[in-house]
Design a protein around this motif. Structure first.
Motif, PDB file in Angstrom:
ATOM      1  N   HIS A   1      23.375  30.984  60.304  1.00 11.86           N
ATOM      2  CA  HIS A   1      22.907  31.308  58.959  1.00 11.86           C
ATOM      3  C   HIS A   1      22.135  30.105  58.461  1.00 11.86           C
ATOM      4  O   HIS A   1      22.248  29.022  59.032  1.00 11.86           O
ATOM      5  CB  HIS A   1      24.105  31.606  58.047  1.00 11.86           C
ATOM      6  CG  HIS A   1      23.742  32.286  56.771  1.00 11.86           C
ATOM      7  ND1 HIS A   1      23.431  31.575  55.643  1.00 11.86           N
ATOM      8  CD2 HIS A   1      23.645  33.593  56.449  1.00 11.86           C
ATOM      9  CE1 HIS A   1      23.148  32.430  54.669  1.00 11.86           C
ATOM     10  NE2 HIS A   1      23.267  33.663  55.130  1.00 11.86           N
ATOM     11  N   ARG A   2      21.380  30.256  57.397  1.00 10.63           N
ATOM     12  CA  ARG A   2      20.563  29.136  56.928  1.00 10.63           C
ATOM     13  C   ARG A   2      21.398  27.939  56.513  1.00 10.63           C
ATOM     14  O   ARG A   2      20.900  26.815  56.481  1.00 10.63           O
ATOM     15  CB  ARG A   2      19.648  29.568  55.786  1.00 10.63           C
ATOM     16  CG  ARG A   2      20.373  29.932  54.524  1.00 10.63           C
ATOM     17  CD  ARG A   2      19.375  30.459  53.484  1.00 10.63           C
ATOM     18  NE  ARG A   2      20.061  30.718  52.244  1.00 10.63           N
ATOM     19  CZ  ARG A   2      19.960  29.947  51.175  1.00 10.63           C
ATOM     20  NH1 ARG A   2      19.194  28.893  51.190  1.00 10.63           N
ATOM     21  NH2 ARG A   2      20.629  30.241  50.091  1.00 10.63           N
ATOM     22  N   SER A   3      22.684  28.149  56.254  1.00 12.28           N
ATOM     23  CA  SER A   3      23.545  27.044  55.835  1.00 12.28           C
ATOM     24  C   SER A   3      24.758  26.844  56.742  1.00 12.28           C
ATOM     25  O   SER A   3      25.697  26.152  56.359  1.00 12.28           O
ATOM     26  CB  SER A   3      24.019  27.280  54.399  1.00 12.28           C
ATOM     27  OG  SER A   3      24.764  28.479  54.333  1.00 12.28           O
TER      28      SER A   3
ATOM     29  N   ALA B   1      34.805  36.634  68.142  1.00 16.55           N
ATOM     30  CA  ALA B   1      34.153  37.950  68.207  1.00 16.55           C
ATOM     31  C   ALA B   1      33.033  38.052  67.192  1.00 16.55           C
ATOM     32  O   ALA B   1      32.948  37.263  66.259  1.00 16.55           O
ATOM     33  CB  ALA B   1      35.177  39.050  67.931  1.00 16.55           C
ATOM     34  N   LEU B   2      32.197  39.064  67.390  1.00 12.89           N
ATOM     35  CA  LEU B   2      31.210  39.474  66.401  1.00 12.89           C
ATOM     36  C   LEU B   2      31.644  40.843  65.912  1.00 12.89           C
ATOM     37  O   LEU B   2      31.953  41.715  66.713  1.00 12.89           O
ATOM     38  CB  LEU B   2      29.813  39.576  67.003  1.00 12.89           C
ATOM     39  CG  LEU B   2      29.185  38.309  67.544  1.00 12.89           C
ATOM     40  CD1 LEU B   2      27.790  38.616  68.085  1.00 12.89           C
ATOM     41  CD2 LEU B   2      29.111  37.246  66.487  1.00 12.89           C
ATOM     42  N   GLU B   3      31.677  41.018  64.605  1.00 14.50           N
ATOM     43  CA  GLU B   3      32.098  42.303  64.042  1.00 14.50           C
ATOM     44  C   GLU B   3      30.972  42.899  63.217  1.00 14.50           C
ATOM     45  O   GLU B   3      30.403  42.225  62.360  1.00 14.50           O
ATOM     46  CB  GLU B   3      33.319  42.120  63.138  1.00 14.50           C
ATOM     47  CG  GLU B   3      34.593  41.862  63.879  1.00 14.50           C
ATOM     48  CD  GLU B   3      35.790  41.831  62.944  1.00 14.50           C
ATOM     49  OE1 GLU B   3      35.623  41.957  61.710  1.00 14.50           O
ATOM     50  OE2 GLU B   3      36.900  41.669  63.457  1.00 14.50           O
ATOM     51  N   ALA B   4      30.675  44.165  63.480  1.00 13.62           N
ATOM     52  CA  ALA B   4      29.689  44.884  62.667  1.00 13.62           C
ATOM     53  C   ALA B   4      30.345  45.237  61.338  1.00 13.62           C
ATOM     54  O   ALA B   4      31.487  45.681  61.294  1.00 13.62           O
ATOM     55  CB  ALA B   4      29.240  46.152  63.382  1.00 13.62           C
ATOM     56  N   MET B   5      29.610  45.009  60.268  1.00 11.08           N
ATOM     57  CA  MET B   5      30.113  45.353  58.941  1.00 11.08           C
ATOM     58  C   MET B   5      29.478  46.662  58.495  1.00 11.08           C
ATOM     59  O   MET B   5      28.544  47.151  59.121  1.00 11.08           O
ATOM     60  CB  MET B   5      29.811  44.206  57.969  1.00 11.08           C
ATOM     61  CG  MET B   5      30.486  42.910  58.388  1.00 11.08           C
ATOM     62  SD  MET B   5      30.393  41.561  57.194  1.00 11.08           S
ATOM     63  CE  MET B   5      28.667  41.415  56.860  1.00 11.08           C
TER      64      MET B   5
ATOM     65  N   GLY C   1      25.606  47.148  58.043  1.00 10.67           N
ATOM     66  CA  GLY C   1      24.729  46.906  59.176  1.00 10.67           C
ATOM     67  C   GLY C   1      24.606  45.444  59.556  1.00 10.67           C
ATOM     68  O   GLY C   1      23.979  45.112  60.542  1.00 10.67           O
ATOM     69  N   GLU C   2      25.190  44.575  58.754  1.00 11.51           N
ATOM     70  CA  GLU C   2      25.190  43.144  59.052  1.00 11.51           C
ATOM     71  C   GLU C   2      26.349  42.833  60.000  1.00 11.51           C
ATOM     72  O   GLU C   2      27.166  43.693  60.306  1.00 11.51           O
ATOM     73  CB  GLU C   2      25.341  42.330  57.760  1.00 11.51           C
ATOM     74  CG  GLU C   2      24.211  42.518  56.781  1.00 11.51           C
ATOM     75  CD  GLU C   2      22.904  41.928  57.268  1.00 11.51           C
ATOM     76  OE1 GLU C   2      22.936  40.883  57.948  1.00 11.51           O
ATOM     77  OE2 GLU C   2      21.854  42.507  56.972  1.00 11.51           O
ATOM     78  N   TYR C   3      26.400  41.590  60.479  1.00 13.91           N
ATOM     79  CA  TYR C   3      27.472  41.161  61.366  1.00 13.91           C
ATOM     80  C   TYR C   3      28.207  39.967  60.792  1.00 13.91           C
ATOM     81  O   TYR C   3      27.630  39.171  60.049  1.00 13.91           O
ATOM     82  CB  TYR C   3      26.918  40.761  62.738  1.00 13.91           C
ATOM     83  CG  TYR C   3      26.606  41.933  63.625  1.00 13.91           C
ATOM     84  CD1 TYR C   3      27.513  42.358  64.588  1.00 13.91           C
ATOM     85  CD2 TYR C   3      25.407  42.618  63.496  1.00 13.91           C
ATOM     86  CE1 TYR C   3      27.220  43.435  65.403  1.00 13.91           C
ATOM     87  CE2 TYR C   3      25.116  43.693  64.308  1.00 13.91           C
ATOM     88  CZ  TYR C   3      26.019  44.097  65.256  1.00 13.91           C
ATOM     89  OH  TYR C   3      25.733  45.168  66.062  1.00 13.91           O
ATOM     90  N   ALA C   4      29.467  39.843  61.158  1.00 15.29           N
ATOM     91  CA  ALA C   4      30.269  38.674  60.814  1.00 15.29           C
ATOM     92  C   ALA C   4      30.690  38.008  62.115  1.00 15.29           C
ATOM     93  O   ALA C   4      30.969  38.683  63.107  1.00 15.29           O
ATOM     94  CB  ALA C   4      31.505  39.083  60.015  1.00 15.29           C
ATOM     95  N   VAL C   5      30.742  36.693  62.092  1.00 11.13           N
ATOM     96  CA  VAL C   5      31.249  35.915  63.216  1.00 11.13           C
ATOM     97  C   VAL C   5      32.711  35.635  62.905  1.00 11.13           C
ATOM     98  O   VAL C   5      33.033  35.093  61.850  1.00 11.13           O
ATOM     99  CB  VAL C   5      30.478  34.586  63.373  1.00 11.13           C
ATOM    100  CG1 VAL C   5      31.080  33.732  64.463  1.00 11.13           C
ATOM    101  CG2 VAL C   5      29.010  34.858  63.651  1.00 11.13           C
TER     102      VAL C   5
ATOM    103  N   ARG D   1      36.070  34.246  58.892  1.00 12.53           N
ATOM    104  CA  ARG D   1      34.908  35.116  59.089  1.00 12.53           C
ATOM    105  C   ARG D   1      33.705  34.481  58.409  1.00 12.53           C
ATOM    106  O   ARG D   1      33.780  34.084  57.257  1.00 12.53           O
ATOM    107  CB  ARG D   1      35.173  36.495  58.493  1.00 12.53           C
ATOM    108  CG  ARG D   1      36.288  37.237  59.190  1.00 12.53           C
ATOM    109  CD  ARG D   1      36.658  38.497  58.413  1.00 12.53           C
ATOM    110  NE  ARG D   1      35.513  39.338  58.145  1.00 12.53           N
ATOM    111  CZ  ARG D   1      35.146  40.400  58.860  1.00 12.53           C
ATOM    112  NH1 ARG D   1      35.880  40.757  59.879  1.00 12.53           N
ATOM    113  NH2 ARG D   1      34.090  41.111  58.537  1.00 12.53           N
ATOM    114  N   LEU D   2      32.588  34.432  59.134  1.00 13.26           N
ATOM    115  CA  LEU D   2      31.362  33.846  58.615  1.00 13.26           C
ATOM    116  C   LEU D   2      30.229  34.858  58.738  1.00 13.26           C
ATOM    117  O   LEU D   2      30.166  35.602  59.714  1.00 13.26           O
ATOM    118  CB  LEU D   2      30.986  32.584  59.410  1.00 13.26           C
ATOM    119  CG  LEU D   2      32.041  31.487  59.473  1.00 13.26           C
ATOM    120  CD1 LEU D   2      31.635  30.435  60.493  1.00 13.26           C
ATOM    121  CD2 LEU D   2      32.235  30.864  58.107  1.00 13.26           C
TER     122      LEU D   2
END
Length: 66
Positions: free
Chosen positions: A19-21, A31-35, A38-42, A49-50
């Motif tokens: 992310h930009r920050s 893991a990567l989770e789809a929200m 349509g975005e994703y969280a790490v 969760r990021l």
């Protein structure tokens, strides 16, 4: 130093900008989770969760071998 410069310097190691920050250690990614939007969280191994920016998603997926 700016985050862009720091991200470039750390790129050869286990770090990846998501992310930009935000820069993460890819060894800490669980893991990567789809929200729903349509975005994703790490999701880190610690459970934190990021938000994953669309701009940096492809590079993170490549770094994780996905």
């Amino acid at each position: 130093r700016s985050l862009a410069v720091l991200g470039t310097e750390l790129q050869s190691g286990p770090f990846c900008r998501i992310h930009r920050s935000t820069i993460v250690n890819v060894h800490r990614v669980k893991a990567l989770e789809a929200m729903e939007d349509g975005e994703y969280a790490v999701v880190l191994k610690s459970g934190e969760r990021l938000r994953l920016s669309r701009r940096f998603r492809k590079s993170l997926q490549q770094r994780l071998g996905l």
